[in-house]
Design an enzyme around this catalytic site. Structure first.
Site, mmCIF file in Angstrom:
data_model
loop_
_atom_site.group_PDB
_atom_site.id
_atom_site.type_symbol
_atom_site.label_atom_id
_atom_site.label_comp_id
_atom_site.label_asym_id
_atom_site.label_seq_id
_atom_site.Cartn_x
_atom_site.Cartn_y
_atom_site.Cartn_z
ATOM 1 N N ASP A 90 0.869 -1.182 -0.029
ATOM 2 C CA ASP A 90 0.107 -0.123 0.002
ATOM 3 C C ASP A 90 0.754 1.433 0.186
ATOM 4 O OD1 ASP A 90 -2.310 1.621 0.084
ATOM 5 O OD2 ASP A 90 -2.403 1.521 2.154
ATOM 6 N N LYS A 150 4.562 7.546 0.376
ATOM 7 C CA LYS A 150 4.347 6.738 1.651
ATOM 8 C C LYS A 150 5.535 5.716 1.981
ATOM 9 C CE LYS A 150 -0.033 4.818 2.171
ATOM 10 N NZ LYS A 150 -1.290 4.190 1.868
HETATM 11 CA CA CA Z 1 -4.389 2.574 -0.191
#
Ligand code: CA
Length: 597
Positions: A327, A354
């Site tokens: 993710d 991220k």
């Molecule tokens: Ca996501």
């Protein structure tokens, strides 16, 4: 009447700024609405697009509020705008009006002269979302803001519509469904207007989907082009050559759960190079073995992509996380700057995605210049000379829980990054966090549910600004052995949120302060950085040192501040309050008491 006030204010600011090459007064007088010329030379006294300019620096050249005066900052006014959930808006300020958004895609306009709500447009989406009957969204019913252009206000809605509203009245001019109706796509990001086209992405990878960026004619709402971030079913014709090339990096039957890659946030534009940049999201499902068994880079997941804005034609891409398994999307804000690196002037694009690495790329060619971790990173041991991550041996976790940092909350999420061309530092809030990942035995697509193919638990919790703990809903609970392993791990007490002043040339933090759950950053030529934490603390820091120069207490949940001139004074406005919600506006020597609630 408002226009006259606004022009007066504009003239004053322009007089202050004429030596710095900002847009000339004549142009603004002939441009009562925001047009191409203004977008190319954003007036210093206003805030006319999400990142203030196409370079998306969230930096203002205004200097009335500076390091020596900021201590005198006080409340000028606040307006209750009504709100039902988490907020992430960056307001737009133009022509005496502030345009903002709240939860569930509500759009509102505040008259700066009367400090009252001018209009409020509520698409009346079902509160509570799916399955209550409303749209599906992964991470709160948020909206990050509007675009304004030629008398219209453009907003993307949670249900996938893009709407044009009349800027004066809030009445709808047109609406277009940008996503399959009733689908698992949502829009939370702010549109941008480039060359008369409204650029808009979408989110929804956790639900299973195929991301794309669309461009609509600003006047008519007609679709101009669409660029998919993941190739479709290869038994059907590819939309373009970029899809055909991308398909060679996938295996199995990825298109059945969509593949992901949703571009839900970062967009920037270099008018000189005529390149539109956007960031793409994570894979769907998360676990690559379930998405593309046997591997592959899975283009264009977790990438920065450059396109021609008139056609949507592919120019280059840089993939931050090949074969995403965690993710680790790269949809975060993109910032353009001109930096001298190793004696050479470079036109760069920067991102803190991220995955925990800060990237500096050549924005003309997409070439990797440098990258370094800005948090504790364990999924990779570093980047190779081309910027490709060197994965740790345990990064491609199996069914046994494996702790990796960052986790799905990401090292940096939605809060916009700012950049000050004088300090040459980038400012953003991030967080140290890790997660126990384990591959679910299988994944069966279910409408309206997370389809990650991964069991995960946030080892660290407590950051209101992160994605929030959401269980994988396609797999059974982890086996007892996995649960035992999970409980044996030493856990962080909180996700350690921070605001960092990052030097993109040296690739290191110049300073870093604790700021858990913070909203977006604002940089100013007054040598200040404005930021917040999840408790409602709103503060101004010395941009060079990170020292706190001023602070106040707003409501829990603070979005992203902006600054502008109105009637000869510099103001700072920010939305705060996940329930109800207010625009708070500050000015030097402001004496208005804080509202009591
Ligand atoms: Ca996501």
């Amino acid at each position: 009447m408002r226009k006259r006030h606004a022009i007066a204010a504009t003239g004053l600011a322009v007089a202050l700024l004429c030596s710095s090459g900002e847009s000339p007064l004549a142009q603004q007088l002939s441009s009562p609405s925001v047009d191409e010329a203004l977008l190319l030379a954003p007036p210093a006294d206003a805030w006319i697009t999400y990142g203030r300019g196409y370079d998306e620096t969230h930096h203002s050249p205004l200097v009335e509020i500076d390091r020596s005066t900021v201590g005198r900052l006080g409340l000028a006014w606040s307006v209750d705008v009504g709100n039902d959930g988490k907020i992430e808006t960056t307001p737009i300020v133009w022509n005496g009006t502030l345009y903002g958004t709240g939860a569930y895609s509500v759009v509102y306009a505040i008259d700066l002269k009367t400090q009252t709500l001018e209009w409020r447009w509520d698409p009346a989406l079902v509160r509570g979302g799916y399955p209550a009957g409303g749209p599906r969204f992964c991470c709160g019913p948020v909206n990050r803001g509007v675009a304004i252009y030629r008398g219209n206000v453009y907003a993307g809605l949670l249900d996938g519509r893009l709407v044009a509203l009349n800027a004066e009245t809030g009445r709808m001019v047109w609406a277009v469904q940008t996503t399959p109706q009733g689908s698992d796509y949502s829009i939370t990001g702010a549109p941008r207007v480039i060359k008369g086209k409204v650029i808009i992405g979408n989110g929804g990878a956790e639900y299973g989907g195929r991301g794309y960026l669309s461009a609509y004619d600003a006047a008519s709402g007609e679709l101009a082009w669409r660029f998919y971030t993941v190739p479709g079913d290869p038994s059907k014709p590819f939309e373009d050559e970029a899809q055909e090339r991308a398909a060679k990096t996938w295996k199995g039957e990825w298109w059945k759960i969509g593949g992901g890659g949703h571009p839900w946030d970062g967009i920037a534009y270099d008018p000189e190079a005529d390149l539109l940049y956007f960031g793409t999201g994570n894979g769907s499902p998360w676990n690559q073995e379930h998405r593309s068994p046997g591997g592959g880079d899975n283009l264009y997941l977790s990438s920065i992509v450059a396109l021609r804005p008139e056609t949507g034609k592919y120019v280059w891409h840089f993939q931050t996380t090949p074969g995403d398994n965690w993710d680790y999307n790269a949809a975060q804000s993109l910032v353009l700057a001109d930096l001298t690196i190793q004696g050479r002037p470079r036109k760069v694009i920067m991102q803190a995605p991220k995955n925990g690495f800060f990237y500096v790329l050549d924005r003309i060619t997409g070439e990797f210049i440098s990258g370094a971790p800005f948090v504790n990173v364990t999924w990779a041991t570093g980047l190779d000379p081309k910027g490709r991550p060197i994965e740790a041996a345990n990064a491609r976790y199996g069914e046994a829980p494996t702790r990796l940092t960052p986790g799905p909350g990401g090292a940096h999420h939605w809060p916009p990054m700012a950049f000050n061309p004088t300090t040459q530092l980038a400012y953003f809030v991030g967080q140290e966090n890790g997660t126990l990942y384990s591959r679910a035995p299988g994944v069966e697509y279910q409408v309206g549910r997370w389809n990650t193919g991964t069991n995960f638990d946030f080892v660290a919790r407590g950051n209101g600004g992160a994605v929030g703990a959401a269980p994988n809903q396609t797999a059974a609970a982890p086996p007892p052995a996995a649960a035992a392993a999970a409980s044996a791990v030493t856990v962080d007490p909180v996700m350690r949120g921070f605001l960092v002043g990052w030097d993109p040339i040296a690739q290191k933090a110049r300073w870093r302060i604790a700021s858990p759950g913070g909203g977006g950053s604002l940089s100013t030529a007054g040598g200040l950085v404005f930021g917040s934490d999840g408790t409602g603390r709103f503060y101004a820091l010395d941009a060079a040192t990170g020292a706190t120069l001023w602070e106040t207490r707003l409501l829990p949940g603070v979005a992203t501040p902006v600054t502008y001139m109105f009637e000869g004074k510099q103001y700072v406005s920010v939305m705060s309050g996940s329930t109800r919600g207010r625009i708070f506006t500050f000015v030097l020597d402001g004496k208005t008491p804080m509202p009591s609630r």
